[in-house]
Design a protein around this motif. Sequence first.
Motif, PDB file in Angstrom:
ATOM      1  N   SER A  89      23.007 -20.241  -6.824  1.00  0.00           N
ATOM      2  CA  SER A  89      24.419 -19.889  -6.664  1.00  0.00           C
ATOM      3  C   SER A  89      24.665 -19.031  -5.435  1.00  0.00           C
ATOM      4  CB  SER A  89      24.914 -19.141  -7.909  1.00  0.00           C
ATOM      5  OG  SER A  89      24.823 -19.944  -9.057  1.00  0.00           O
ATOM      6  N   ARG A  90      23.724 -18.988  -4.503  1.00  0.00           N
ATOM      7  CA  ARG A  90      23.888 -18.063  -3.380  1.00  0.00           C
ATOM      8  C   ARG A  90      25.077 -18.412  -2.492  1.00  0.00           C
ATOM      9  NH1 ARG A  90      19.768 -21.459  -1.266  1.00  0.00           N
ATOM     10  NH2 ARG A  90      20.035 -21.968   0.949  1.00  0.00           N
ATOM     11  N   ALA A  91      25.601 -19.620  -2.638  1.00  0.00           N
ATOM     12  CA  ALA A  91      26.864 -19.994  -2.001  1.00  0.00           C
ATOM     13  C   ALA A  91      27.631 -20.860  -2.980  1.00  0.00           C
ATOM     14  CB  ALA A  91      26.639 -20.758  -0.697  1.00  0.00           C
ATOM     15  N   VAL A  92      28.886 -20.543  -3.225  1.00  0.00           N
ATOM     16  CA  VAL A  92      29.652 -21.278  -4.240  1.00  0.00           C
ATOM     17  C   VAL A  92      30.852 -22.014  -3.645  1.00  0.00           C
ATOM     18  CG1 VAL A  92      28.921 -19.776  -6.126  1.00  0.00           C
ATOM     19  CG2 VAL A  92      31.004 -19.217  -4.834  1.00  0.00           C
ATOM     20  N   VAL A  93      31.048 -21.891  -2.323  1.00  0.00           N
ATOM     21  CA  VAL A  93      32.105 -22.638  -1.639  1.00  0.00           C
ATOM     22  C   VAL A  93      31.434 -23.584  -0.649  1.00  0.00           C
ATOM     23  CG1 VAL A  93      34.133 -22.537  -0.149  1.00  0.00           C
ATOM     24  CG2 VAL A  93      33.787 -20.791  -1.899  1.00  0.00           C
ATOM     25  N   MET A  94      31.578 -24.864  -0.881  1.00  0.00           N
ATOM     26  CA  MET A  94      30.941 -25.895  -0.059  1.00  0.00           C
ATOM     27  C   MET A  94      31.545 -25.884   1.335  1.00  0.00           C
ATOM     28  SD  MET A  94      30.704 -29.911  -1.103  1.00  0.00           S
ATOM     29  CE  MET A  94      29.620 -31.084  -0.296  1.00  0.00           C
ATOM     30  N   SER A  95      30.709 -25.690   2.331  1.00  0.00           N
ATOM     31  CA  SER A  95      31.188 -25.624   3.712  1.00  0.00           C
ATOM     32  C   SER A  95      30.054 -26.052   4.634  1.00  0.00           C
ATOM     33  CB  SER A  95      31.636 -24.198   4.050  1.00  0.00           C
ATOM     34  OG  SER A  95      30.523 -23.332   4.166  1.00  0.00           O
ATOM     35  N   THR A 309      36.479 -25.741  -9.205  1.00  0.00           N
ATOM     36  CA  THR A 309      35.222 -26.448  -8.979  1.00  0.00           C
ATOM     37  C   THR A 309      34.287 -25.481  -8.258  1.00  0.00           C
ATOM     38  OG1 THR A 309      36.247 -28.640  -8.829  1.00  0.00           O
ATOM     39  CG2 THR A 309      34.129 -28.355  -7.735  1.00  0.00           C
ATOM     40  N   MET A 310      33.065 -25.354  -8.723  1.00  0.00           N
ATOM     41  CA  MET A 310      32.101 -24.431  -8.117  1.00  0.00           C
ATOM     42  C   MET A 310      30.968 -25.205  -7.450  1.00  0.00           C
ATOM     43  SD  MET A 310      32.549 -21.217  -8.075  1.00  0.00           S
ATOM     44  CE  MET A 310      33.936 -20.218  -8.624  1.00  0.00           C
ATOM     45  N   ALA A 311      30.376 -24.625  -6.432  1.00  0.00           N
ATOM     46  CA  ALA A 311      29.257 -25.261  -5.736  1.00  0.00           C
ATOM     47  C   ALA A 311      27.939 -24.591  -6.091  1.00  0.00           C
ATOM     48  CB  ALA A 311      29.481 -25.219  -4.228  1.00  0.00           C
ATOM     49  N   ARG A 312      26.879 -25.355  -5.994  1.00  0.00           N
ATOM     50  CA  ARG A 312      25.517 -24.863  -6.096  1.00  0.00           C
ATOM     51  C   ARG A 312      24.716 -25.447  -4.928  1.00  0.00           C
ATOM     52  NH1 ARG A 312      27.861 -22.216  -9.214  1.00  0.00           N
ATOM     53  NH2 ARG A 312      27.481 -21.855 -11.441  1.00  0.00           N
ATOM     54  N   ASN A 321      18.206 -37.014 -12.435  1.00  0.00           N
ATOM     55  CA  ASN A 321      19.143 -37.929 -13.110  1.00  0.00           C
ATOM     56  C   ASN A 321      19.487 -39.149 -12.254  1.00  0.00           C
ATOM     57  OD1 ASN A 321      19.114 -36.082 -15.191  1.00  0.00           O
ATOM     58  ND2 ASN A 321      21.320 -36.066 -15.464  1.00  0.00           N
ATOM     59  N   GLY A 322      18.460 -39.718 -11.643  1.00  0.00           N
ATOM     60  CA  GLY A 322      18.653 -40.972 -10.931  1.00  0.00           C
ATOM     61  C   GLY A 322      18.943 -40.850  -9.460  1.00  0.00           C
ATOM     62  N   VAL A 323      19.054 -39.632  -8.918  1.00  0.00           N
ATOM     63  CA  VAL A 323      19.335 -39.472  -7.491  1.00  0.00           C
ATOM     64  C   VAL A 323      18.272 -38.560  -6.872  1.00  0.00           C
ATOM     65  CG1 VAL A 323      21.804 -39.834  -7.782  1.00  0.00           C
ATOM     66  CG2 VAL A 323      20.895 -37.507  -7.841  1.00  0.00           C
ATOM     67  N   ASP A 324      18.051 -38.736  -5.582  1.00  0.00           N
ATOM     68  CA  ASP A 324      17.060 -37.936  -4.856  1.00  0.00           C
ATOM     69  C   ASP A 324      17.770 -36.805  -4.122  1.00  0.00           C
ATOM     70  OD1 ASP A 324      14.687 -39.401  -5.532  1.00  0.00           O
ATOM     71  OD2 ASP A 324      15.377 -40.990  -4.179  1.00  0.00           O
ATOM     72  N   MET A 325      17.701 -35.620  -4.698  1.00  0.00           N
ATOM     73  CA  MET A 325      18.327 -34.450  -4.096  1.00  0.00           C
ATOM     74  C   MET A 325      17.333 -33.750  -3.176  1.00  0.00           C
ATOM     75  SD  MET A 325      20.479 -32.781  -7.278  1.00  0.00           S
ATOM     76  CE  MET A 325      21.940 -33.604  -7.940  1.00  0.00           C
ATOM     77  N   LYS A 326      17.839 -33.266  -2.042  1.00  0.00           N
ATOM     78  CA  LYS A 326      17.019 -32.554  -1.077  1.00  0.00           C
ATOM     79  C   LYS A 326      17.324 -31.061  -1.131  1.00  0.00           C
ATOM     80  CE  LYS A 326      15.271 -36.378   0.533  1.00  0.00           C
ATOM     81  NZ  LYS A 326      13.855 -36.719   0.235  1.00  0.00           N
ATOM     82  N   ALA A 327      16.337 -30.267  -0.748  1.00  0.00           N
ATOM     83  CA  ALA A 327      16.536 -28.828  -0.697  1.00  0.00           C
ATOM     84  C   ALA A 327      17.743 -28.497   0.176  1.00  0.00           C
ATOM     85  CB  ALA A 327      15.288 -28.142  -0.144  1.00  0.00           C
ATOM     86  N   ASP A 328      18.602 -27.633  -0.334  1.00  0.00           N
ATOM     87  CA  ASP A 328      19.826 -27.163   0.329  1.00  0.00           C
ATOM     88  C   ASP A 328      20.939 -28.196   0.362  1.00  0.00           C
ATOM     89  OD1 ASP A 328      18.894 -24.631   0.644  1.00  0.00           O
ATOM     90  OD2 ASP A 328      18.448 -24.803   2.780  1.00  0.00           O
ATOM     91  N   ASP A 329      20.795 -29.305  -0.373  1.00  0.00           N
ATOM     92  CA  ASP A 329      21.958 -30.148  -0.632  1.00  0.00           C
ATOM     93  C   ASP A 329      22.961 -29.353  -1.457  1.00  0.00           C
ATOM     94  OD1 ASP A 329      21.148 -32.435   0.654  1.00  0.00           O
ATOM     95  OD2 ASP A 329      20.656 -33.567  -1.167  1.00  0.00           O
ATOM     96  N   TRP A 330      24.236 -29.598  -1.193  1.00  0.00           N
ATOM     97  CA  TRP A 330      25.283 -29.036  -2.042  1.00  0.00           C
ATOM     98  C   TRP A 330      25.407 -29.845  -3.324  1.00  0.00           C
ATOM     99  CZ3 TRP A 330      27.349 -24.506  -0.852  1.00  0.00           C
ATOM    100  CH2 TRP A 330      27.448 -24.106   0.484  1.00  0.00           C
TER     101      TRP A 330
END
Length: 421
Positions: A89-95, A309-312, A321-330
């Motif tokens: 949660s170190r950033a919660v606004v996607m930018s 809506t909150m960001a992580r 869950n079926g997708v390949d997430m990368k480090a620091d993806d929003w």
Amino acid sequence: MTADDRFPRDHRTGPPPGTRNEIVTGPVADWATDFSHLEPEWAADPYPIQEELRRRCPIARTERFGGGWLPTRYEDVASIAYDTDRFSSRAVVMSNFRPSRERAPVGGNPPISSDPPFHGDARKLLLPAFTRSAVAGREAATRAFCHSLIDAFEGREVVDAAHDYAEHIPTRVIADMLGFPPEDGPRYREFVENALEGVNLPADERFARGEKLFDYLHDQIQDHLDDPRDDLTTYLINAELHGDRLDPSHVAGTMALLLIAGIDTTWSAIGASLWHLAGTPADRERLVAEPALLPAAMEEFLRAYAPVTMARLVKEDMHWNGVDMKADDWVLLSFPAANRDPDQFERAGEVVIDREVNRHAAFGLGIHRCVGSHLARMELRVALEVWLERIPAFTLDDPAAVTWSAGQVRGPRRLPVRITG
């Protein structure tokens, strides 16, 4: 003591390293692979888009903002919200800017930006100000203020229920809690819009606007050092964590959180509720005739028109869950989408003002569930009670003139209504 002794102004000259300067808005060809929550069609009516994504994906992808994901099922949103091991949660606004990992576990606006184990202690510091009893002590003043706002409508057939009413209520309540000048309300609106709707601005301009907020907070801190009083700002200045006074960045960051989040979320919830009632005469007439139904109706408005809506940020590369997430993806946690998931709620796409079971996620899920939920509920309830008592008959003056905020907090920004009785 001067504020500069303990709370020195940060004289940075530009955006931090790593800030991207790309423009992230523009037409969306396919919401499943190129979503953008800043587009006009999303602001105007995101629910059909979310419903389509829930059927097709149900986790959408975008390359904007350097890459991100949008889960639309309640189950997925809840799973991420509770999973602090894999999502930060170190950033919660996607930018275009991702704070460095060194900012964890505190983040820039504790406790909302904090990860465990720091989060729990930072959150506990705020709890006394937001208990049911503390909030109850603010109800009479809030009610009187709502009446004063409607008094000012005298002689007008058309009023802007967002700009002339909803916006001012949380602004006054939060200003009183923090001990800020109530006449500075217009500045708070500017701070809110900069923080939550300005993520597509060039980096230099966005940074400069953010500095205006923290310069203002610095001035308020100095005022409280010169004149301590019984309010939340003085409390934060004197608070201790783990035996030490709070770091200056913690104090200012929490003040910014309370000012921004404490205003925009409730402003949006009040406005959306009035928008619904103005456009749905049967629900309005029923609430006027059955005021005891308001608590249930209020929860339904929060479910159906959840503003937040909150960001992580993804901590490490993983298959999830079926997708390949990368480090620091929003990851955007769309509580509005979760609240309209038909697998979680019966008649999920309808507004049912006497819904009996309503475990909605409007205030978030997991450890970051809104610390101010009691306050927000009080403000929303009192705002609607006073409005319906004083203005029992009203309609949308021009539905096409209603505008909604873009970004991660959605609510009416222009809401012209005609008073008919």
